[in-house]
Design a protein around this motif. Structure first.
Motif, short mmCIF file in Angstrom:
data_model
loop_
_atom_site.label_atom_id
_atom_site.label_comp_id
_atom_site.label_asym_id
_atom_site.label_seq_id
_atom_site.Cartn_x
_atom_site.Cartn_y
_atom_site.Cartn_z
N VAL A 111 -6.24 -19.48 -7.57
CA VAL A 111 -7.33 -18.60 -6.97
C VAL A 111 -8.34 -19.39 -6.13
O VAL A 111 -8.86 -20.61 -6.68
N VAL A 112 -8.59 -19.04 -4.99
CA VAL A 112 -9.78 -19.53 -4.03
C VAL A 112 -11.00 -18.93 -3.94
O VAL A 112 -10.77 -17.63 -3.83
N ARG A 113 -11.82 -19.22 -3.50
CA ARG A 113 -13.00 -18.65 -3.36
C ARG A 113 -13.31 -18.83 -1.73
O ARG A 113 -13.28 -19.82 -1.32
N ARG A 114 -13.39 -17.58 -0.92
CA ARG A 114 -13.57 -17.66 0.48
C ARG A 114 -15.32 -17.42 0.78
O ARG A 114 -15.63 -16.18 0.58
N ASP A 115 -15.87 -18.18 1.51
CA ASP A 115 -17.08 -18.02 1.92
C ASP A 115 -17.28 -17.07 2.96
O ASP A 115 -16.44 -16.92 3.85
N ARG A 116 -18.36 -16.15 2.52
CA ARG A 116 -18.43 -14.95 3.43
C ARG A 116 -18.79 -15.30 4.81
O ARG A 116 -18.71 -14.56 5.88
N PHE A 117 -19.52 -16.53 4.88
CA PHE A 117 -20.19 -16.96 6.23
C PHE A 117 -19.25 -17.42 7.36
O PHE A 117 -19.10 -17.11 8.54
N GLY A 119 -15.94 -18.61 6.30
CA GLY A 119 -14.49 -18.50 5.80
C GLY A 119 -13.87 -19.66 5.15
O GLY A 119 -12.52 -19.67 4.77
N ALA A 120 -14.65 -20.72 4.93
CA ALA A 120 -14.23 -21.77 4.18
C ALA A 120 -13.83 -21.59 2.67
O ALA A 120 -14.10 -20.73 2.15
N GLU A 121 -12.64 -22.07 2.46
CA GLU A 121 -12.19 -21.88 1.03
C GLU A 121 -12.41 -22.96 -0.17
O GLU A 121 -12.40 -24.16 0.41
N TYR A 122 -12.68 -22.60 -1.21
CA TYR A 122 -12.81 -23.53 -2.34
C TYR A 122 -11.88 -23.22 -3.55
O TYR A 122 -11.91 -21.96 -3.61
N PRO A 123 -11.12 -24.30 -4.10
CA PRO A 123 -10.41 -23.86 -5.22
C PRO A 123 -11.40 -23.54 -6.29
O PRO A 123 -12.53 -24.18 -6.61
N VAL A 124 -10.68 -22.50 -6.98
CA VAL A 124 -11.47 -22.04 -8.38
C VAL A 124 -10.70 -22.25 -9.42
O VAL A 124 -11.27 -22.91 -10.61
N ALA A 125 -9.37 -21.82 -9.46
CA ALA A 125 -8.65 -22.04 -10.82
C ALA A 125 -7.01 -21.83 -10.36
O ALA A 125 -6.71 -21.68 -9.13
N GLU A 126 -6.33 -22.51 -11.32
CA GLU A 126 -4.85 -22.48 -11.04
C GLU A 126 -4.29 -20.85 -11.65
O GLU A 126 -2.93 -20.96 -11.15
N THR A 127 -4.94 -20.46 -12.21
CA THR A 127 -4.30 -19.00 -12.61
C THR A 127 -5.35 -17.87 -12.79
O THR A 127 -6.46 -18.24 -12.83
N PHE A 128 -4.90 -16.64 -12.65
CA PHE A 128 -5.71 -15.74 -12.91
C PHE A 128 -6.56 -15.89 -14.21
O PHE A 128 -7.66 -15.56 -14.03
N ALA A 129 -5.87 -16.12 -15.30
CA ALA A 129 -6.37 -16.34 -16.65
C ALA A 129 -7.35 -17.35 -16.49
O ALA A 129 -8.56 -17.38 -17.25
N GLY A 130 -7.24 -18.51 -15.77
CA GLY A 130 -8.10 -19.55 -15.66
C GLY A 130 -9.39 -19.18 -14.78
O GLY A 130 -10.41 -19.55 -15.15
N PHE A 131 -9.15 -18.13 -13.80
CA PHE A 131 -10.22 -17.75 -13.00
C PHE A 131 -11.26 -17.01 -14.09
O PHE A 131 -12.34 -17.08 -13.92
N LEU A 132 -10.81 -16.02 -14.92
CA LEU A 132 -11.48 -15.55 -16.07
C LEU A 132 -12.29 -16.40 -16.77
O LEU A 132 -13.27 -16.17 -17.43
N ALA A 133 -11.30 -17.57 -17.38
CA ALA A 133 -11.99 -18.49 -18.27
C ALA A 133 -13.26 -19.36 -17.51
O ALA A 133 -14.27 -19.33 -18.13
N VAL A 134 -12.90 -19.54 -16.18
CA VAL A 134 -13.89 -20.21 -15.32
C VAL A 134 -15.31 -19.42 -15.21
O VAL A 134 -16.47 -19.82 -15.35
N ARG A 135 -15.03 -18.18 -15.01
CA ARG A 135 -16.27 -17.36 -14.81
C ARG A 135 -17.06 -17.16 -16.07
O ARG A 135 -18.26 -16.88 -16.00
N ASP A 136 -16.17 -16.94 -17.08
CA ASP A 136 -16.85 -16.81 -18.56
C ASP A 136 -17.70 -17.97 -19.02
O ASP A 136 -18.91 -18.05 -19.40
N ALA A 137 -17.11 -19.15 -18.48
CA ALA A 137 -17.83 -20.53 -18.74
C ALA A 137 -19.08 -20.50 -17.90
O ALA A 137 -20.21 -21.15 -18.64
N LEU A 138 -19.09 -20.07 -16.89
CA LEU A 138 -20.38 -20.06 -16.06
C LEU A 138 -21.46 -18.91 -16.63
O LEU A 138 -22.46 -19.40 -16.47
N ALA A 139 -20.96 -18.02 -17.01
CA ALA A 139 -21.61 -16.93 -17.62
C ALA A 139 -22.48 -17.55 -19.06
O ALA A 139 -23.45 -16.97 -19.22
N ARG A 140 -21.80 -18.22 -19.49
CA ARG A 140 -22.52 -18.81 -20.66
C ARG A 140 -23.14 -20.01 -20.59
O ARG A 140 -23.71 -20.61 -21.48
N GLY A 141 -23.30 -20.44 -19.42
CA GLY A 141 -24.09 -21.88 -19.13
C GLY A 141 -23.27 -22.84 -19.38
O GLY A 141 -23.86 -24.05 -19.41
#
Length: 244
Positions: A111-117, A119-141
């Motif tokens: 999974v990559v994040r694409r900047d809306r301004f 179009g630059a890409e940034y790696p987020v996670a290796e899997t969809f499950a990892g994407f959800l884990a990363v987002r959950d970690a951020l939500a929990r501080g």
């Protein structure tokens, strides 16, 4: 690393940032129709569709297998852009894409994040499950994770339960376990990252050069000299999990 789907279920059921939709699981026919259009979907995303069907993350929907005329359909034409497939758009316009040209041996798409301004890409996670884990970690501080090794684990899977009973915690578990056993009070340089399902904890350092090795110690004997008191389980957690 292959995502642990039962740990993913545990995370989804406890996540403060993911809203489940009442529609329920997607039908097998709809999932197969999407795969006919797009090719094999990542296993953890396919599992999520079959178990939950739809949901919102950070106030925005995750693409599902709705009819093609629906804006939320993963097969909607606007979502495909060469080797990228958009499955989630933030409220601020940044997009999360599957990187179709980087499919792993386990069938997962990074999974990559694409900047809306720009179009630059940034790696987020290796899997969809990892994407959800990363987002959950951020939500929990928890930011990326309590140390680089656990952060790398979470980018693939929200925790792991091995056949031998060893559990590596996901972001939805790690805070509560460390608070329960007062790790910060008794061993402030260490963190509890898992347990062996038999009363012993797995400990790693927060800081310093050695943030890959794991010490095993009775959860009733936590003290400041974990390096001396604990048994060395492995000097490289990620490699050890890969051979388990």
């Amino acid at each position: 690393m292959r995502p642990d789907l039962e740990q993913l279920r545990s995370l989804l059921d406890a996540s403060p940032g993911l809203t489940k939709r009442p529609a329920g699981p997607a039908s097998r026919d709809r999932i197969e129709n999407a795969q006919t259009r797009l090719g094999p979907l990542p296993p953890s995303y396919r599992w999520w569709l079959g178990e939950y069907g739809a949901g919102w993350l950070g106030g925005a929907p995750i693409a599902t297998v709705a009819p093609e005329e629906s804006d939320e359909a993963i097969t909607a034409g606007w979502r495909s852009a060469g080797p990228r497939l958009c499955f989630h758009t933030e409220e601020d316009g940044d997009e999360h894409h599957f990187a179709l040209d980087r499919r792993g041996a386990d069938g997962e798409w990074p999974v990559v994040r694409r900047d809306r301004f720009d179009g630059a890409e940034y790696p987020v996670a290796e899997t969809f499950a990892g994407f959800l884990a990363v987002r959950d970690a951020l939500a929990r501080g928890l930011r990326d994770g309590p140390n680089p090794t656990i952060a790398a684990l979470w980018r693939s899977t929200p925790g792991v339960l091995r056949d031998d009973g060893v559990l590596l915690y996901g972001p939805h578990q790690i805070q509560e376990r460390n608070e329960t056993f007062e790790v910060r009070r008794y061993a402030p340089d260490w963190m509890l990252v898992g347990d062996d399902s038999g009363g012993r904890g797995l400990f790693m350092r927060h800081h310093g050069r050695d943030r890959r090795s794991v010490r095993l110690l009775d959860l009733g004997a936590i003290g400041g000299d974990l390096a001396g008191d604990g048994e060395l389980l492995t000097d490289n957690l990620i490699d050890w999990l890969g051979t388990g």
